[in-house]
Design a protein around this motif. Structure first.
Motif, PDB file in Angstrom:
ATOM      1  N   ILE A   1       0.851  -1.195  -0.085  1.00 53.60           N
ATOM      2  CA  ILE A   1      -0.004   0.294  -0.042  1.00 53.60           C
ATOM      3  C   ILE A   1       0.767   1.193  -0.093  1.00 53.60           C
ATOM      4  O   ILE A   1       1.995   1.147   0.471  1.00 53.60           O
ATOM      5  CB  ILE A   1      -1.108   0.060   1.290  1.00 53.60           C
ATOM      6  CG1 ILE A   1      -0.187   0.102   2.570  1.00 53.60           C
ATOM      7  CG2 ILE A   1      -1.833  -1.126   1.293  1.00 53.60           C
ATOM      8  CD1 ILE A   1      -1.162   0.294   3.641  1.00 53.60           C
ATOM      9  N   GLU A   2       0.318   2.173  -0.424  1.00 52.74           N
ATOM     10  CA  GLU A   2       1.199   3.470  -0.507  1.00 52.74           C
ATOM     11  C   GLU A   2       0.660   4.340   0.444  1.00 52.74           C
ATOM     12  O   GLU A   2      -0.469   4.163   1.209  1.00 52.74           O
ATOM     13  CB  GLU A   2       0.771   4.237  -1.638  1.00 52.74           C
ATOM     14  CG  GLU A   2       1.140   4.048  -3.067  1.00 52.74           C
ATOM     15  CD  GLU A   2       2.894   4.059  -3.068  1.00 52.74           C
ATOM     16  OE1 GLU A   2       3.337   5.100  -2.585  1.00 52.74           O
ATOM     17  OE2 GLU A   2       3.411   3.208  -3.447  1.00 52.74           O
TER      18      GLU A   2
ATOM     19  N   LYS B   1      -0.125   3.624 -11.146  1.00 59.13           N
ATOM     20  CA  LYS B   1      -0.489   2.565 -10.323  1.00 59.13           C
ATOM     21  C   LYS B   1      -0.083   3.165  -9.074  1.00 59.13           C
ATOM     22  O   LYS B   1      -0.803   3.234  -7.975  1.00 59.13           O
ATOM     23  CB  LYS B   1       0.060   1.055 -10.252  1.00 59.13           C
ATOM     24  CG  LYS B   1      -0.581   0.579 -11.501  1.00 59.13           C
ATOM     25  CD  LYS B   1       0.059  -0.859 -11.661  1.00 59.13           C
ATOM     26  CE  LYS B   1      -0.608  -1.767 -12.812  1.00 59.13           C
ATOM     27  NZ  LYS B   1       0.079  -2.947 -12.569  1.00 59.13           N
ATOM     28  N   VAL B   2       0.959   3.907  -8.826  1.00 62.87           N
ATOM     29  CA  VAL B   2       1.499   4.426  -7.512  1.00 62.87           C
ATOM     30  C   VAL B   2       0.800   5.651  -7.169  1.00 62.87           C
ATOM     31  O   VAL B   2       0.000   5.893  -6.256  1.00 62.87           O
ATOM     32  CB  VAL B   2       3.045   4.785  -7.701  1.00 62.87           C
ATOM     33  CG1 VAL B   2       3.484   5.488  -6.579  1.00 62.87           C
ATOM     34  CG2 VAL B   2       3.835   3.368  -7.758  1.00 62.87           C
TER      35      VAL B   2
ATOM     36  N   LYS C   1      -3.105   4.731  -6.248  1.00 65.81           N
ATOM     37  CA  LYS C   1      -2.998   4.222  -4.793  1.00 65.81           C
ATOM     38  C   LYS C   1      -2.829   5.228  -3.770  1.00 65.81           C
ATOM     39  O   LYS C   1      -3.566   5.469  -2.910  1.00 65.81           O
ATOM     40  CB  LYS C   1      -1.828   3.383  -4.891  1.00 65.81           C
ATOM     41  CG  LYS C   1      -2.163   1.876  -5.123  1.00 65.81           C
ATOM     42  CD  LYS C   1      -0.911   1.059  -4.903  1.00 65.81           C
ATOM     43  CE  LYS C   1      -1.135  -0.303  -5.609  1.00 65.81           C
ATOM     44  NZ  LYS C   1       0.131  -1.287  -5.436  1.00 65.81           N
ATOM     45  N   ARG C   2      -1.836   6.242  -4.150  1.00 65.07           N
ATOM     46  CA  ARG C   2      -1.615   7.303  -3.264  1.00 65.07           C
ATOM     47  C   ARG C   2      -2.882   8.194  -3.309  1.00 65.07           C
ATOM     48  O   ARG C   2      -3.331   8.620  -1.981  1.00 65.07           O
ATOM     49  CB  ARG C   2      -0.214   8.042  -3.620  1.00 65.07           C
ATOM     50  CG  ARG C   2      -0.225   9.319  -2.646  1.00 65.07           C
ATOM     51  CD  ARG C   2       0.873  10.388  -3.331  1.00 65.07           C
ATOM     52  NE  ARG C   2       0.485  10.824  -4.425  1.00 65.07           N
ATOM     53  CZ  ARG C   2      -0.408  11.926  -4.382  1.00 65.07           C
ATOM     54  NH1 ARG C   2      -1.031  12.608  -3.172  1.00 65.07           N
ATOM     55  NH2 ARG C   2      -0.754  12.654  -5.344  1.00 65.07           N
TER      56      ARG C   2
ATOM     57  N   LEU D   1      -6.142   7.556  -3.851  1.00 64.59           N
ATOM     58  CA  LEU D   1      -7.255   6.925  -3.240  1.00 64.59           C
ATOM     59  C   LEU D   1      -6.860   6.874  -1.438  1.00 64.59           C
ATOM     60  O   LEU D   1      -7.762   6.871  -0.585  1.00 64.59           O
ATOM     61  CB  LEU D   1      -7.453   5.490  -3.697  1.00 64.59           C
ATOM     62  CG  LEU D   1      -8.155   5.490  -5.047  1.00 64.59           C
ATOM     63  CD1 LEU D   1      -8.260   4.066  -5.667  1.00 64.59           C
ATOM     64  CD2 LEU D   1      -9.365   6.136  -5.191  1.00 64.59           C
ATOM     65  N   PHE D   2      -5.806   6.413  -1.104  1.00 63.19           N
ATOM     66  CA  PHE D   2      -5.535   6.415   0.181  1.00 63.19           C
ATOM     67  C   PHE D   2      -5.441   7.712   0.994  1.00 63.19           C
ATOM     68  O   PHE D   2      -5.949   7.725   1.926  1.00 63.19           O
ATOM     69  CB  PHE D   2      -4.065   5.499   0.503  1.00 63.19           C
ATOM     70  CG  PHE D   2      -3.925   4.033   0.226  1.00 63.19           C
ATOM     71  CD1 PHE D   2      -5.125   3.087   0.916  1.00 63.19           C
ATOM     72  CD2 PHE D   2      -3.361   3.504  -0.733  1.00 63.19           C
ATOM     73  CE1 PHE D   2      -5.443   1.676   0.635  1.00 63.19           C
ATOM     74  CE2 PHE D   2      -3.514   2.006  -0.740  1.00 63.19           C
ATOM     75  CZ  PHE D   2      -4.341   1.356  -0.157  1.00 63.19           C
TER      76      PHE D   2
END
Length: 167
Positions: free
Chosen positions: A33-34, A133-134, A137-138, A140-141
């Motif tokens: 996870i980021e 992708k990175v 993820k960042r 959304l988190f």
């Protein structure tokens, strides 16, 4: 005046923690996870509740520190964060009394504008973009971390606003 200086110190302390802790070597195994961008969450919430204790210089210092620690292009993120924080200062009165859901929507718009500005500038300046992708993820988190950061700050540091709204 004393509350502003104490709150300004708390802002800087939390900001430095948000920059330094994600880079701390906790494990030798890569993570799936980021880490969310807690610094952007803190800056956004702080500017809604107490903009006087988050001055231009403090925000610039924290975002430049993040660029150095996170090995991003130096000065790119601070330019857009400072620009967008001025928009938050302008719209603060409209946002402060809204529900957590509306604050979350404003934060998502803030984060989208920040990322669009950075990506457009990266394309113009021929700076390599972050892997999609990175980035997603960042993104959304960070979006999902915002309500937690907002609630924590609202009920700890800015709890007097809750008391003032009730009376």
């Amino acid at each position: 005046m004393r509350t502003v200086s104490i709150r300004g110190g708390i802002f800087l302390f939390l900001g430095v923690l948000a920059v330094v802790l994600p880079t701390a070597p906790i494990s030798s195994f890569p993570t799936l996870i980021e880490t969310p961008d807690y610094l952007v969450c803190i800056i956004f919430v702080w500017l809604i509740y107490e903009p006087k204790s988050a001055p231009f210089g403090s925000i610039m210092f924290l975002t430049l520190l993040a660029d150095i620690f996170w090995q991003r292009p130096l000065g790119l993120s601070p330019i857009f964060v400072i620009f967008l924080t001025e928009l938050i200062r302008y719209a603060r009165v409209k946002v402060i009394n809204q529900s957590i859901l509306l604050k979350w929507v404003y934060f998502v718009l803030f984060l989208i504008l920040l990322d669009i500005g950075i990506n457009i500038f990266c394309l113009i300046a021929a700076v390599p973009l972050l892997d999609f992708k990175v980035w997603i993820k960042r993104f959304l988190f960070t979006i999902f971390a915002f309500p937690i950061v907002n609630i924590l700050l609202e009920y700890t540091v800015f709890s007097q606003y809750k008391r003032l709204k009730k009376s």
